[in-house]
Design a protein around this motif. Sequence first.
Motif, PDB file in Angstrom:
ATOM      1  N   UNK A  96       0.843  -1.194   0.000  1.00  0.00           N
ATOM      2  CA  UNK A  96       0.000   0.000   0.000  1.00  0.00           C
ATOM      3  C   UNK A  96       0.877   1.242   0.000  1.00  0.00           C
ATOM      4  N   UNK A  97       0.638   2.131  -0.943  1.00  0.00           N
ATOM      5  CA  UNK A  97       1.299   3.436  -0.976  1.00  0.00           C
ATOM      6  C   UNK A  97       0.208   4.471  -0.783  1.00  0.00           C
ATOM      7  N   UNK A  98       0.297   5.199   0.326  1.00  0.00           N
ATOM      8  CA  UNK A  98      -0.832   6.015   0.787  1.00  0.00           C
ATOM      9  C   UNK A  98      -0.395   7.461   1.037  1.00  0.00           C
ATOM     10  N   UNK A  99      -1.137   8.385   0.480  1.00  0.00           N
ATOM     11  CA  UNK A  99      -0.924   9.790   0.777  1.00  0.00           C
ATOM     12  C   UNK A  99      -1.690  10.215   2.008  1.00  0.00           C
TER      13      UNK A  99
ATOM     14  N   UNK B 213      -6.897  19.388   4.366  1.00  0.00           N
ATOM     15  CA  UNK B 213      -7.260  18.430   3.339  1.00  0.00           C
ATOM     16  C   UNK B 213      -6.267  18.316   2.205  1.00  0.00           C
ATOM     17  N   UNK B 214      -5.134  19.009   2.293  1.00  0.00           N
ATOM     18  CA  UNK B 214      -4.127  18.931   1.237  1.00  0.00           C
ATOM     19  C   UNK B 214      -3.453  17.564   1.253  1.00  0.00           C
ATOM     20  N   UNK B 215      -3.215  17.028   0.075  1.00  0.00           N
ATOM     21  CA  UNK B 215      -2.612  15.712  -0.073  1.00  0.00           C
ATOM     22  C   UNK B 215      -1.261  15.852  -0.769  1.00  0.00           C
TER      23      UNK B 215
ATOM     24  N   UNK C 226      -3.280  10.195  -3.215  1.00  0.00           N
ATOM     25  CA  UNK C 226      -2.263  11.036  -3.831  1.00  0.00           C
ATOM     26  C   UNK C 226      -2.843  11.861  -4.968  1.00  0.00           C
ATOM     27  N   UNK C 227      -2.107  12.923  -5.350  1.00  0.00           N
ATOM     28  CA  UNK C 227      -2.446  13.721  -6.514  1.00  0.00           C
ATOM     29  C   UNK C 227      -1.294  13.662  -7.502  1.00  0.00           C
TER      30      UNK C 227
END
Length: 445
Positions: free
Chosen positions: A70-73, A79-81, A104-105
Motif C-alpha cells: 500500500x502506498x498512501x498519501x 485536506x491537502x494531499x 495522492x495527486x
Amino acid sequence: MRVSAFLLALLASPLSAATYQVGPARPHTTLQQLLGAVTLQPGDIVEIDPGDYPGGVILTRSGSASQPITIRGLRDGQGNRPLLSGGTNTFEFRRADHVVLEGLAFTGGSSRCVFVHARDVVLRDLLVRNCSGQGILAADQHTGNLTLEYSEIRDSGNGSGQHSLYIQSDEVSNPGSVFRMRFNYVHHGTGGNLLKSRHERNEIHYNWFEGAWFHELELIGPDPFQQLPGWTPGLAREDSEVLGNVIVHSSPLNSFGAVMRFGGDATGESHGRYRVVNNTFIISGSASPATVFRLFDGLESVEAHNNVIWRSSPGELRIERTVEAVWAAGSRRVAGSNNWINAGANLVPAEWTGTLSGLTPAFLDAAAHDYRPAPGSPLLAAGNASPTSPPAWPFPSPTLLPQFLPPIRSWQAPGTATPRPAQTPPTIGAVIRPQDLIFADGFED
C-alpha cells in the motif's frame, strides 16, 4: 503435537511487513529515495506526508493477493494531499502486482500521469489533473484486474489519441481480467475520450462523466498491433456493463456528436455484449445531430434499460448510429425496455419496449446539474424491475439494478457511497430522492 491458535495466528501474520514514511522531515524525502534504499515486501505500507514531490516514480515491487503493498498519501488539516508532478510518467507500475495506490495527486506527466502495466492494482482516492498526455494509461501488456474508485480525473488528454483514461488488459497473461470503475468524477477532457477501454471486461458503475473532447465513453476491442505472441482476435470477447452513471455530453470542443462508441475504432473490435442500465444521459452541446450510441465495427449485442436520455439544448437527437456496425452474430441484436427519451428523437431502436417520451424529464434543477427527478416526474417508479437479457445472448454475471447512487459532480471519499434504496418498480435514471420512492402498492416507503 498440537499447535496453539495463538501460534497459528502468529505464523500466518505478516511478520516482515513494515511501515515507511516519506516527507520533507522524514529520513526519506522522496519516493524515489525510499524505493532506492528499501526493498518493499508484501504487506508493507508507505505513507507520504502532504507536500510537493517530483514525478518519475517507478515501482517494481509486488505484494501478494493476501498482503498487497500500500502506498498512501496523508492529508493535513486543510485536506491537502501529496502532489507528484512531472516526469515522462509521473507514477509507473512496472510489473508491480498486488498494489494499492491511494490518497495522492498527480499532474504534469508528459506522456502519462499514471502508467499501469501490472495486475491486481487498486487506484483509490486519487486526483489526476492537467496531464498533457494520458491521465491514466493501463497497458495492453501485463495489465490484469484493475480497480479505479473514489477518484477525480480532469483536464487531461491531447488530440484524438490521448485520453483522460485509456484502459487495456493482457488477455494472454491475464485472461478473464476485469476493469472496475466506480464512484469517480471524470470531466473536462482536453483531448480524446474521457474513458477509452479495450479491457476484456468493463464494469462501469456509479460514476459522473462530463465534457469529453470526443466520446465520453469508448468501449472497444484490443489493438491487434500491440498484442503479445499468442493473442488472436478470437481469444476473448470483450463485454461491458454501464450502470448507474450520470453522463453529461457538454464540451464546447465536442463537434462529433456521439456520447458513446461501442464495438471498435477501426483498429480493434470487441465482438462484445453491451449492457446499459439506469444511466442519466444529458446532451447539452451544440452539435446537431447528437448521437447517444455509436455502434462501430464488430460487436454482438446492445441492450439498454431504464435510462433517461434528454437533450436539453436545441437540435436533433439520434439514439443510435449503426451504419458502421458489423454484427458478430451475422444479424442485429438489440434490446431495451422502459427508457425515457425526448419527444421527436430519431433512430430509436425498434426493439425497445415500454419507451416513454416527453419534452422534459422534470429534474429538480437541471441548470444546477441536479438531475434527481422532481415530484411528479415521469421517471418516478417507471422502470423495469427485472431488466434481463434476451435468452439467446445473455449478458454474463450482470448487476441487475444499481445498488448505489453516483457522486454528484464530485468524487466521494472512500466508504461514503450512498446506497440506492430498493424500489419496485424502480425509477428511471441514475439518481433519485429517497423521499420520492413510490412502490407498486401506491404508498411511499
